[in-house]
Motif scaffolding. Structure first.
Motif, PDB file in Angstrom:
ATOM      1  N   HIS A  51      -6.953  23.156  47.299  1.00 48.38           N
ATOM      2  CA  HIS A  51      -7.086  22.590  45.953  1.00 48.38           C
ATOM      3  C   HIS A  51      -5.967  23.104  45.052  1.00 48.38           C
ATOM      4  CE1 HIS A  51     -10.304  21.249  42.804  1.00 48.38           C
ATOM      5  NE2 HIS A  51      -9.091  20.960  42.381  1.00 48.38           N
ATOM      6  N   ILE A  55      -2.992  20.812  43.331  1.00 46.29           N
ATOM      7  CA  ILE A  55      -2.784  20.739  41.890  1.00 46.29           C
ATOM      8  C   ILE A  55      -1.311  20.958  41.566  1.00 46.29           C
ATOM      9  CG2 ILE A  55      -3.166  21.995  39.717  1.00 46.29           C
ATOM     10  CD1 ILE A  55      -6.085  22.308  40.536  1.00 46.29           C
ATOM     11  N   SER A  59       0.855  17.904  40.032  1.00 44.54           N
ATOM     12  CA  SER A  59       1.332  18.145  38.679  1.00 44.54           C
ATOM     13  C   SER A  59       2.846  17.973  38.602  1.00 44.54           C
ATOM     14  CB  SER A  59       0.950  19.554  38.221  1.00 44.54           C
ATOM     15  OG  SER A  59      -0.441  19.700  38.137  1.00 44.54           O
ATOM     16  N   SER A 221      -5.237  22.711  35.124  1.00 41.19           N
ATOM     17  CA  SER A 221      -5.452  21.515  35.933  1.00 41.19           C
ATOM     18  C   SER A 221      -4.195  20.662  35.961  1.00 41.19           C
ATOM     19  CB  SER A 221      -6.610  20.688  35.367  1.00 41.19           C
ATOM     20  OG  SER A 221      -6.208  20.034  34.184  1.00 41.19           O
ATOM     21  N   HIS A 222      -4.258  19.627  36.754  1.00 37.58           N
ATOM     22  CA  HIS A 222      -3.216  18.615  36.813  1.00 37.58           C
ATOM     23  C   HIS A 222      -3.106  17.973  35.434  1.00 37.58           C
ATOM     24  CE1 HIS A 222      -0.989  15.129  37.947  1.00 37.58           C
ATOM     25  NE2 HIS A 222      -2.016  14.320  38.022  1.00 37.58           N
TER      26      HIS A 222
END
Length: 323
Positions: A51, A55, A59, A221-222
């Motif tokens: 994960h 990300i 991104s 987060s993204h």
């Protein structure tokens, strides 16, 4: 998790890796907690590692897909964390285990849920489904690679749930949703998984759901706003990708291509499939194919030993479908 110790988490889902929990409806907490209380062969820690890597990859590319923030991995023997927060869980769920804390994907609001129930739920179950607390956790699994079988059966079983509601390609068409754009985003995301992150996308999920209300609420987060879709039935929504516990790193060679092809066909039919009789399915595969190849070429270029891998992957996928 803000004020988490003051709230009892509620069960919002279940998977092979374990159960998923979140704060009560209406809470300020927007986290999901995945417990490693499922199959012993599944790894929450691998989910966490994959994960975080994805990300970073998505991104950097300003991807159109949404990916939840990945906050924290908690070990079963982290006594300080558990001693302070174990009362978050209902009494029967207080066995210490490994946890993954992520951003919760927001569920669809009531008017969307009611519309789905009206269209697809057997009439005898509608009142029960609408009143169900569990069915407030409504995400839509997008199956562009499958159509419903509409023939009548003699079965007396009529099950229905809004949790991970399966929306298949014939329904996408009937609702006037943009299946082509969904397919393009999936194709670009898959190319990013393979050639940028070197991850095989094994058993990942793609769901439709509302966008996060405020990107600042999801630190780390993204950050791309992603593509926002609008429809009469679903309102504003986006495409999310999640669940990375089965993902593995892949090499950028023939062995990696074979690994990725196996993962493609092992997964639920989120992606379009080649070789279908339906002309709309054929067009959707061409859209997916072209977008995958274009994005792959941007990532890998047109020269060097790795540049041939995207076309090889497509060839193997199409050949495997004919067997």
């Amino acid at each position: 998790m803000k004020n988490a110790r003051d709230e009892i988490l509620r069960h919002i889902g279940e998977g092979a890796c374990g159960s998923v929990w979140a704060a009560p409806t209406g809470s300020e907490n927007i986290c999901a907690v995945k417990r490693e209380d499922g199959g012993k062969w599944r790894s929450i820690y691998n989910d966490f590692v994959m994960h975080r890597e994805l990300i970073q990859t998505l991104s950097a590319s300003e991807s159109s897909v949404h990916i939840p923030a990945c906050h924290e991995y908690i070990k079963a023997d982290d006594w300080a964390w558990w001693d302070e927060r174990i009362t978050m869980f209902p009494t029967k769920q207080r066995e210490r285990c490994n946890l993954l804390i992520t951003e919760r994907i927001p569920p669809f609001p009531q008017h969307v849920r009611d519309a789905i129930v009206h269209l697809y739920c057997p009439e005898s179950l509608r009142a029960t489904i609408k009143a169900s607390e569990a069915n407030k956790d409504c995400l839509i699994r997008l199956y562009l690679g499958r159509r419903r079988r509409l023939e009548k059966t003699n079965s007396k079983f009529h099950g229905f749930t809004l949790r991970n509601f399966p929306l298949q390609q014939d329904q996408v068409e009937a609702l006037g949703l943009d299946g082509g754009q969904y397919a393009r985003i999936m194709a670009e995301t898959l190319a990013e998984f393979y050639w940028s992150a070197h991850i095989d996308a094994n058993d990942v999920e793609f769901v439709l759901a509302p966008s996060r209300a405020d990107p600042s609420l999801a630190p780390g987060s993204h950050k791309s706003p992603g593509t926002i879709f609008r429809s009469h039935l679903l309102g504003e929504h986006v495409l999310w990708v999640l669940d990375f516990d089965c993902c593995k790193h892949m090499s950028l060679d023939e062995a990696g291509v074979e690994q990725a092809v196996k993962a493609f066909y092992k997964n639920d039919p989120y992606f379009p499939r080649p070789g279908r009789d339906n002309v709309n399915d054929q067009a959707l595969w061409r859209e997916f194919r072209g977008c995958f190849l274009k994005k792959s070429n941007v990532i890998l270029g047109y020269e060097g030993p790795e540049a041939r891998l995207p076309a090889l992957w497509l060839d193997v996928v199409e050949q495997r479908n004919r067997k």
